[in-house]
Write a protein that holds these residues in place. Structure first.
Motif, PDB file in Angstrom:
ATOM      1  N   PHE A  15       0.751   3.478 -16.482  1.00 41.29           N
ATOM      2  CA  PHE A  15       0.376   3.837 -15.117  1.00 41.29           C
ATOM      3  C   PHE A  15       0.312   2.574 -14.261  1.00 41.29           C
ATOM      4  O   PHE A  15      -0.178   1.525 -14.717  1.00 41.29           O
ATOM      5  CB  PHE A  15      -1.012   4.500 -15.100  1.00 41.29           C
ATOM      6  CG  PHE A  15      -1.042   5.855 -15.763  1.00 41.29           C
ATOM      7  CD1 PHE A  15      -0.874   7.011 -15.024  1.00 41.29           C
ATOM      8  CD2 PHE A  15      -1.248   5.968 -17.132  1.00 41.29           C
ATOM      9  CE1 PHE A  15      -0.920   8.261 -15.632  1.00 41.29           C
ATOM     10  CE2 PHE A  15      -1.276   7.210 -17.745  1.00 41.29           C
ATOM     11  CZ  PHE A  15      -1.115   8.360 -16.995  1.00 41.29           C
ATOM     12  N   ASP A  16       0.806   2.692 -13.030  1.00 45.54           N
ATOM     13  CA  ASP A  16       0.587   1.581 -12.110  1.00 45.54           C
ATOM     14  C   ASP A  16      -0.740   1.791 -11.392  1.00 45.54           C
ATOM     15  O   ASP A  16      -1.431   2.795 -11.613  1.00 45.54           O
ATOM     16  CB  ASP A  16       1.771   1.404 -11.149  1.00 45.54           C
ATOM     17  CG  ASP A  16       1.928   2.572 -10.183  1.00 45.54           C
ATOM     18  OD1 ASP A  16       0.966   3.352 -10.019  1.00 45.54           O
ATOM     19  OD2 ASP A  16       3.015   2.705  -9.594  1.00 45.54           O
ATOM     20  N   LEU A  17      -1.104   0.857 -10.552  1.00 45.40           N
ATOM     21  CA  LEU A  17      -2.429   0.916  -9.931  1.00 45.40           C
ATOM     22  C   LEU A  17      -2.572   2.113  -9.010  1.00 45.40           C
ATOM     23  O   LEU A  17      -3.677   2.582  -8.735  1.00 45.40           O
ATOM     24  CB  LEU A  17      -2.710  -0.392  -9.179  1.00 45.40           C
ATOM     25  CG  LEU A  17      -2.810  -1.622 -10.098  1.00 45.40           C
ATOM     26  CD1 LEU A  17      -3.064  -2.888  -9.291  1.00 45.40           C
ATOM     27  CD2 LEU A  17      -3.917  -1.437 -11.138  1.00 45.40           C
ATOM     28  N   ALA A  18      -1.460   2.620  -8.504  1.00 42.83           N
ATOM     29  CA  ALA A  18      -1.511   3.788  -7.634  1.00 42.83           C
ATOM     30  C   ALA A  18      -1.609   5.092  -8.429  1.00 42.83           C
ATOM     31  O   ALA A  18      -1.815   6.159  -7.849  1.00 42.83           O
ATOM     32  CB  ALA A  18      -0.270   3.824  -6.742  1.00 42.83           C
ATOM     33  N   GLY A  19      -1.465   4.993  -9.744  1.00 43.60           N
ATOM     34  CA  GLY A  19      -1.596   6.181 -10.573  1.00 43.60           C
ATOM     35  C   GLY A  19      -0.288   6.829 -10.951  1.00 43.60           C
ATOM     36  O   GLY A  19      -0.281   7.871 -11.598  1.00 43.60           O
ATOM     37  N   GLU A  20       0.827   6.216 -10.545  1.00 40.03           N
ATOM     38  CA  GLU A  20       2.135   6.746 -10.951  1.00 40.03           C
ATOM     39  C   GLU A  20       2.433   6.304 -12.377  1.00 40.03           C
ATOM     40  O   GLU A  20       2.168   5.155 -12.747  1.00 40.03           O
ATOM     41  CB  GLU A  20       3.236   6.237 -10.016  1.00 40.03           C
ATOM     42  CG  GLU A  20       3.094   6.691  -8.565  1.00 40.03           C
ATOM     43  CD  GLU A  20       3.222   8.188  -8.398  1.00 40.03           C
ATOM     44  OE1 GLU A  20       4.061   8.800  -9.096  1.00 40.03           O
ATOM     45  OE2 GLU A  20       2.461   8.757  -7.596  1.00 40.03           O
TER      46      GLU A  20
END
Ligand SMILES: [Zn+2]
Length: 91
Positions: A42-47
């Motif tokens: 997951f990236d920090l944006a939640g993707e």
């Protein structure tokens, strides 16, 4: 009554599937069940992106010819001996 529980498997490196009904070597509908372990990042944006996949088990349940629709005529053949000229896609 033909055996409906034919045990399909993904062709090995030296094999391929062939439809005995029409000679198709290249186009099949494959129904399969796979059990996998995936690395989800997951990236920090939640993707999420799946960055790794390990197949724990795989079962091919059915293979159907795209050309003639037969599911009971798919056979494994040697790649070297497969007659590609008889594939409907080649002609
Ligand atoms: Zn066929």
């Amino acid at each position: 009554m033909p055996d409906q529980t034919a045990d399909f498997r993904v062709p090995a490196d030296t094999e391929r599937w062939r439809c005995a009904g029409c000679g198709n070597l290249t186009r099949f509908d494959v129904t399969r069940t796979r059990r996998t372990t995936e690395y989800w990042h997951f990236d920090l944006a939640g993707e999420v992106q799946v960055e790794e996949e390990t197949v724990r088990s795989e079962t091919v349940e059915a293979v159907t010819c795209r050309w003639c629709g037969r599911a009971d005529a798919i056979e494994g053949v040697d790649r070297a001996s497969a007659d590609t000229a008889s594939d409907p896609a080649a002609g």
